[in-house]
Design an enzyme around this catalytic site. Structure first.
Site, PDB file in Angstrom:
ATOM      1  N   HIS A 275     -54.862  16.792 -19.333  1.00 10.07           N
ATOM      2  CA  HIS A 275     -56.110  16.218 -18.779  1.00 10.07           C
ATOM      3  C   HIS A 275     -56.488  16.951 -17.497  1.00 10.07           C
ATOM      4  CE1 HIS A 275     -56.362  12.409 -21.296  1.00 10.07           C
ATOM      5  NE2 HIS A 275     -55.306  13.061 -21.747  1.00 10.07           N
TER       6      HIS A 275
ATOM      7  N   ASP B  64     -61.437   9.461 -15.998  1.00 13.55           N
ATOM      8  CA  ASP B  64     -60.763   9.708 -17.271  1.00 13.55           C
ATOM      9  C   ASP B  64     -60.573   8.382 -18.031  1.00 13.55           C
ATOM     10  OD1 ASP B  64     -58.009  12.079 -17.823  1.00 13.55           O
ATOM     11  OD2 ASP B  64     -59.257  10.967 -19.249  1.00 13.55           O
TER      12      ASP B  64
HETATM   13  C1  LIG Z   1     -55.827  16.308 -24.192  1.00 13.04           C
HETATM   14  C2  LIG Z   1     -54.519  15.793 -24.797  1.00 13.04           C
HETATM   15  O1  LIG Z   1     -53.456  16.315 -24.052  1.00 13.04           O
HETATM   16  C3  LIG Z   1     -52.126  16.188 -24.531  1.00 13.04           C
HETATM   17  O2  LIG Z   1     -51.639  17.372 -23.962  1.00 13.04           O
HETATM   18  P1  LIG Z   1     -50.596  18.468 -24.425  1.00 13.04           P
HETATM   19  O3  LIG Z   1     -49.948  19.034 -23.221  1.00 13.04           O
HETATM   20  O4  LIG Z   1     -49.742  17.923 -25.486  1.00 13.04           O
HETATM   21  O5  LIG Z   1     -51.457  19.607 -25.167  1.00 13.04           O
HETATM   22  P2  LIG Z   1     -52.740  20.394 -24.775  1.00 13.04           P
HETATM   23  O6  LIG Z   1     -53.935  19.514 -24.799  1.00 13.04           O
HETATM   24  O7  LIG Z   1     -52.733  21.565 -25.705  1.00 13.04           O
HETATM   25  O8  LIG Z   1     -52.527  20.905 -23.260  1.00 13.04           O
HETATM   26  C4  LIG Z   1     -51.442  21.761 -22.911  1.00 13.04           C
HETATM   27  C5  LIG Z   1     -51.865  22.623 -21.756  1.00 13.04           C
HETATM   28  O9  LIG Z   1     -50.695  23.114 -21.121  1.00 13.04           O
HETATM   29  C6  LIG Z   1     -50.683  24.537 -21.131  1.00 13.04           C
HETATM   30  N1  LIG Z   1     -49.313  25.006 -21.413  1.00 13.04           N
HETATM   31  C7  LIG Z   1     -48.507  24.296 -22.249  1.00 13.04           C
HETATM   32  C8  LIG Z   1     -47.217  24.737 -22.491  1.00 13.04           C
HETATM   33  C9  LIG Z   1     -46.754  25.928 -21.854  1.00 13.04           C
HETATM   34  O10 LIG Z   1     -45.612  26.376 -22.024  1.00 13.04           O
HETATM   35  N2  LIG Z   1     -47.609  26.592 -21.024  1.00 13.04           N
HETATM   36  C10 LIG Z   1     -48.887  26.154 -20.785  1.00 13.04           C
HETATM   37  O11 LIG Z   1     -49.635  26.781 -20.039  1.00 13.04           O
HETATM   38  C11 LIG Z   1     -51.641  24.945 -22.248  1.00 13.04           C
HETATM   39  O12 LIG Z   1     -52.230  26.201 -21.949  1.00 13.04           O
HETATM   40  C12 LIG Z   1     -52.670  23.812 -22.235  1.00 13.04           C
HETATM   41  O13 LIG Z   1     -53.706  24.093 -21.308  1.00 13.04           O
HETATM   42  C13 LIG Z   1     -51.953  16.011 -26.031  1.00 13.04           C
HETATM   43  O14 LIG Z   1     -51.745  17.273 -26.653  1.00 13.04           O
HETATM   44  C14 LIG Z   1     -53.173  15.502 -26.749  1.00 13.04           C
HETATM   45  O15 LIG Z   1     -53.040  15.719 -28.164  1.00 13.04           O
HETATM   46  C15 LIG Z   1     -54.358  16.247 -26.215  1.00 13.04           C
HETATM   47  O16 LIG Z   1     -55.519  16.017 -26.959  1.00 13.04           O
END
Ligand SMILES: C[C@@H]1O[C@H](OP(=O)(O)OP(=O)(O)OC[C@H]2O[C@@H](n3ccc(=O)[nH]c3=O)[C@H](O)[C@@H]2O)[C@H](O)[C@H](O)[C@H]1O
Length: 447
Positions: A13, A112
């Site tokens: 978020h 949010d």
């Molecule tokens: C809104 C909601 O947020 C949650 O967040 P979640 O962290 O699981 O996944 P992403 O939304 O892909 O957000 C993940 C964010 O973390 C970043 N990242 C992650 C792992 C890593 O190793 N490095 C990174 O930079 C990635 O680039 C992205 O921006 C749930 O999924 C839900 O399904 C989704 O709709």
């Protein structure tokens, strides 16, 4: 005009909120970005020099609960069983938020889906408030449709969930709609700004046009798309340099990036099947393996015996966190094995990388259907009990990344990425008009 932004305490978020903050600050809004100290610490390096004056970080402190020390005031790495405790602690922070509004008196609050008190508290200070939805229009319209028209088919037949996901998702919706009924916000009295009649969505018409229109009909508010709000490539050479160097030595579009977001932790069985699937695929891979905070785990012990030796230079297992945007933007990356969290989905589309979809929970199975319908993804099928299968994983990876049968997917993903990156601030420029109107309403009410 001053805007205070209050995302939920989740990395998935905070990322879109921060990207919106950057876009709005370039349109001469001053931003107060409000979150817990641990979350603000994790985004500091993404607020580069050009935003240092226009985006101010504002700490909100949660009441200290014994089972929730301050470094747990984020969903990033939080053990599953503490999620509801974190939400409860955030709900208890309303007096702190009220003091922040009294001190800063912004012209607008962008809030949010949690905590529930942001808009009601803003209205007691005659401050307008608008919600930023951090998931797509399709998923929100699907949920509204299920709640308003139970038993009636969703009017977009491509969005059909595999049985395993369908059952789980319906249970999630029932839980969510019951909880939101309990939190029904009391009616606002008439000398406060009326609740805003539109919602901002992290999406855009080229991806979700028909769902944006349906949500504007079936939802209570008009949809104003402001997406794709996607984190840029933060070029901090020193950090993660070994990953980028490893990637630099691989062929063009030869490697898959494997990551399941900031909140999900694979089970032992999932790790086993995914590891063997990557091995069988014979494709290069970078795989992020992570465990809840506080769990001391030797990653090698969780992987199949001899796996690291057998894959050798073809695979890189990264513990905890990887620079996802930098990896997706890299020319060696040819596929993204993703849980289809909304930010990961948008980032893959933005950087033109086709998706091997392995949705895990929440609304991810629907996001997977969206990108599959769009022609830039193939979902890995699970068995009737939801179990993954190594051969199925290997076969889908090879189709999406290597085989001729996946060529149209790769071309579509590449072309759509180019088109999306060209969009720039198109959606924001349209949204700025309505946001300015809200700010003026606040000023009128406050004077
Ligand atoms: C809104 C909601 O947020 C949650 O967040 P979640 O962290 O699981 O996944 P992403 O939304 O892909 O957000 C993940 C964010 O973390 C970043 N990242 C992650 C792992 C890593 O190793 N490095 C990174 O930079 C990635 O680039 C992205 O921006 C749930 O999924 C839900 O399904 C989704 O709709």
């Amino acid at each position: 005009m001053n805007i205070l932004m209050l995302p939920f305490l989740a990395h998935g978020h905070i990322t879109p909120f921060l990207e919106l903050a950057k876009k709005l600050s370039r349109k001469n809004f001053h931003i107060y970005f409000c979150s817990t100290p641990i979350n603000l610490k994790s985004i500091k390096k993404r607020i580069t020099e050009m935003y240092s004056l226009s985006i101010e970080l504002v700490e909100i402190h949660l009441p200290s609960l014994p089972e929730l020390p301050p470094h747990y005031h984020t969903t990033n790495g939080l053990p599953f069983h503490l999620n509801s405790t974190l939400q409860k602690a955030f709900e208890m922070a309303s007096p702190n938020f009220s003091n922040i509004l009294k001190t800063l008196s912004p012209d607008l609050v962008i809030y949010d889906f949690l905590p529930s008190w942001a808009q009601p508290i803003a209205s007691t200070y005659n401050i307008s408030a608008v919600q930023l939805m951090t998931s797509g229009a399709m998923i929100v319209s699907f949920c509204h449709h299920m709640i308003k028209h139970p038993g009636v088919e969703f009017p977009f037949p491509a969005i059909q969930l595999q049985e395993f996901h369908d059952k789980r998702f319906r249970r999630t919706i029932e839980k969510f709609s019951k909880a939101s009924k309990e939190k029904q916000v009391t009616a606002v009295n008439n000398d406060q700004p009326p609740p805003c009649n539109f919602e901002l969505f992290n999406t855009f018409r080229e991806l979700e046009g028909k769902y944006i229109d349906y949500q504007s009909v079936i939802g209570e508010k008009r949809v104003v798309p402001v997406g794709p709000l996607v984190q840029g490539v933060v070029d901090d050479e020193n950090e993660h340099s070994e990953i980028i160097q490893w990637l630099d030595n691989k062929g063009e579009s030869s490697t898959v990036f494997v990551s399941f977001g900031s909140e999900y932790f694979m089970s032992k069985e999932e790790i086993e099947e995914i590891a063997h699937g990557l091995e069988l695929s014979n494709v290069n891979f970078i795989w992020v393996v992570r465990f809840p905070m506080g769990e001391k785990v030797e990653v090698e012990e969780t992987l199949p015996k001899g796996f690291i030796d057998r894959v050798g230079e073809r695979g890189l297992v990264v513990e905890g966190w990887a620079p996802q945007a930098r990896i997706l933007a890299h020319s060696s990356t040819g596929g993204f094995v993703s849980h289809c969290g909304w930010n990961s989905t948008l980032e893959s589309l933005f950087y033109g990388v086709p998706i091997v979809a392995i949705p895990m929970n929440l609304e991810q199975p629907l996001n997977a259907k969206l990108v599959e319908e769009f022609g830039v993804a193939v979902e890995v099928n699970r068995d009737i009990n939801g179990r993954l299968n190594r051969e199925e994983i290997a076969q889908v990876i090879r189709k999406v990344v290597v085989e001729k049968s996946g060529e149209d997917i790769r071309i579509k993903a590449k072309n759509f990425g180019e088109k999306t990156r060209m969009k720039g601030d198109e959606e924001i420029d349209k949204a700025v008009e309505v946001l300015l109107q809200l700010c003026k309403e606040s000023k009128l009410l406050q004077n």
